[in-house]
Design a protein around this motif. Structure first.
Motif, short mmCIF file in Angstrom:
data_model
loop_
_atom_site.label_atom_id
_atom_site.label_comp_id
_atom_site.label_asym_id
_atom_site.label_seq_id
_atom_site.Cartn_x
_atom_site.Cartn_y
_atom_site.Cartn_z
N GLU A 173 0.83 -1.21 0.00
CA GLU A 173 0.00 0.00 0.00
C GLU A 173 0.87 1.26 0.00
OE1 GLU A 173 -3.18 0.08 2.95
OE2 GLU A 173 -3.15 -2.12 2.94
N LEU A 174 2.08 1.16 0.50
CA LEU A 174 2.98 2.31 0.52
C LEU A 174 3.31 2.77 -0.89
CD1 LEU A 174 5.26 1.16 3.45
CD2 LEU A 174 3.72 3.12 3.44
N GLU A 175 3.36 1.85 -1.82
CA GLU A 175 3.63 2.20 -3.22
C GLU A 175 2.53 3.12 -3.75
OE1 GLU A 175 5.97 2.52 -6.26
OE2 GLU A 175 6.48 0.88 -4.91
N PHE A 176 1.28 2.82 -3.42
CA PHE A 176 0.15 3.63 -3.90
C PHE A 176 0.12 5.01 -3.28
CE2 PHE A 176 -1.34 -0.85 -4.14
CZ PHE A 176 -1.29 -0.95 -5.52
N LEU A 177 0.74 5.17 -2.12
CA LEU A 177 0.81 6.48 -1.46
C LEU A 177 1.92 7.36 -2.04
CD1 LEU A 177 0.53 5.47 2.30
CD2 LEU A 177 -1.14 6.74 0.97
N GLY A 178 2.78 6.78 -2.86
CA GLY A 178 3.93 7.52 -3.37
C GLY A 178 5.08 7.55 -2.38
N ALA A 179 5.10 6.60 -1.47
CA ALA A 179 6.11 6.58 -0.42
C ALA A 179 7.52 6.39 -0.97
CB ALA A 179 5.79 5.49 0.61
N ARG A 180 7.66 5.69 -2.08
CA ARG A 180 9.00 5.48 -2.64
C ARG A 180 9.68 6.82 -2.94
NH1 ARG A 180 10.80 0.84 -4.22
NH2 ARG A 180 8.75 -0.01 -4.66
N ASP A 181 8.92 7.76 -3.51
CA ASP A 181 9.47 9.09 -3.80
C ASP A 181 9.76 9.85 -2.51
OD1 ASP A 181 9.34 8.68 -6.53
OD2 ASP A 181 7.34 9.57 -6.70
N MET A 182 8.86 9.74 -1.54
CA MET A 182 9.07 10.43 -0.28
C MET A 182 10.32 9.91 0.43
SD MET A 182 5.28 10.65 1.34
CE MET A 182 3.95 10.30 0.22
N LEU A 183 10.50 8.61 0.42
CA LEU A 183 11.64 8.02 1.11
C LEU A 183 12.96 8.28 0.39
CD1 LEU A 183 9.85 4.74 2.11
CD2 LEU A 183 10.69 6.48 3.70
N ARG A 238 15.60 13.92 0.17
CA ARG A 238 16.54 14.25 1.25
C ARG A 238 15.77 14.98 2.34
NH1 ARG A 238 21.85 14.53 2.73
NH2 ARG A 238 22.48 16.39 3.86
N ALA A 239 14.98 14.22 3.05
CA ALA A 239 14.11 14.76 4.09
C ALA A 239 14.37 13.99 5.38
CB ALA A 239 12.65 14.58 3.66
N LEU A 240 13.72 14.42 6.40
CA LEU A 240 13.72 13.67 7.66
C LEU A 240 12.41 12.89 7.67
CD1 LEU A 240 15.03 12.94 10.29
CD2 LEU A 240 14.13 15.04 11.27
N THR A 241 12.51 11.57 7.75
CA THR A 241 11.35 10.70 7.68
C THR A 241 11.21 9.95 8.99
OG1 THR A 241 11.64 10.44 5.30
CG2 THR A 241 10.27 8.81 6.42
N LEU A 242 10.05 10.10 9.62
CA LEU A 242 9.73 9.43 10.87
C LEU A 242 8.69 8.37 10.57
CD1 LEU A 242 9.25 12.69 12.94
CD2 LEU A 242 11.34 11.33 12.76
#
Length: 179
Positions: free
Chosen positions: A109-119, A122-126
């Motif tokens: 489901e993370l793929e559908f959220l666009g999480a790959r791009d978010m991860l 160069r951000a801080l990811t919690l």
């Protein structure tokens, strides 16, 4: 070595381990101290990297995230993105993605959220409840396990990368009072 302090009380006990490289144990006495630790952590990470937040319900994962966001200049409300799964914050000092995977049915489901791009940003990811994204999420720079301890909390921070080792070393030698 002087450790990170909150209202004059040392918060950090160091445990060096040649296998995991660095582990830090923190015992904030109250919510304000936990928010302060989040601020220090954001600075130690130089405002980027991936942080896993493990712990039972009510252990303070979102409270710690609030401290991280305060360090980046966010002064609004910080709530757990339990239903939206991710809350992005675009701040002057950087970008933060706050994930809560508690309600995630399948890591795909993370793929559908666009999480790959978010991860990849160069951000801080919690990431709260990272076990729900196991096999899909990239490795963390820092893994934090929060547990209830009487009226307070216990945080065990473990480095998972060279960036994480450097961040925890910076956190450990912090000399400022984080109140």
């Amino acid at each position: 070595m002087t450790t990170c302090r909150y209202r004059g009380r040392a918060l950090i006990r160091l445990k060096w381990d040649n296998v995991s490289k660095t582990t830090i144990i923190l015992e904030p006495g109250d919510e304000a101290a936990q928010v302060a630790i989040g601020r220090c952590l954001a600075e130690a990470l130089a405002y980027h990297g991936i942080v896993y937040l493990n712990g039972e319900l009510g252990a303070g994962k979102t409270t710690l995230a609030r401290g991280v966001l305060r360090a980046l200049g966010h002064d609004g409300a910080v709530k757990s993105p339990t239903y939206t799964l991710v809350e992005p914050y675009d701040l002057e000092t950087g970008r933060v993605y706050h994930f809560d995977l508690y309600r995630l049915g399948d890591p795909e489901e993370l793929e559908f959220l666009g999480a790959r791009d978010m991860l990849a940003d160069r951000a801080l990811t919690l990431v709260e409840w990272p076990v729900r994204g196991e096999g899909w999420l990239p490795a963390a720079d820092v893994v934090i396990t929060l547990s209830l301890m009487g009226q307070g909390r216990r945080l065990v921070l473990e480095a998972g990368s060279d960036h994480g080792v450097q961040a925890l070393q910076r956190l450990a030698v912090s000399t400022r009072d984080i109140s």
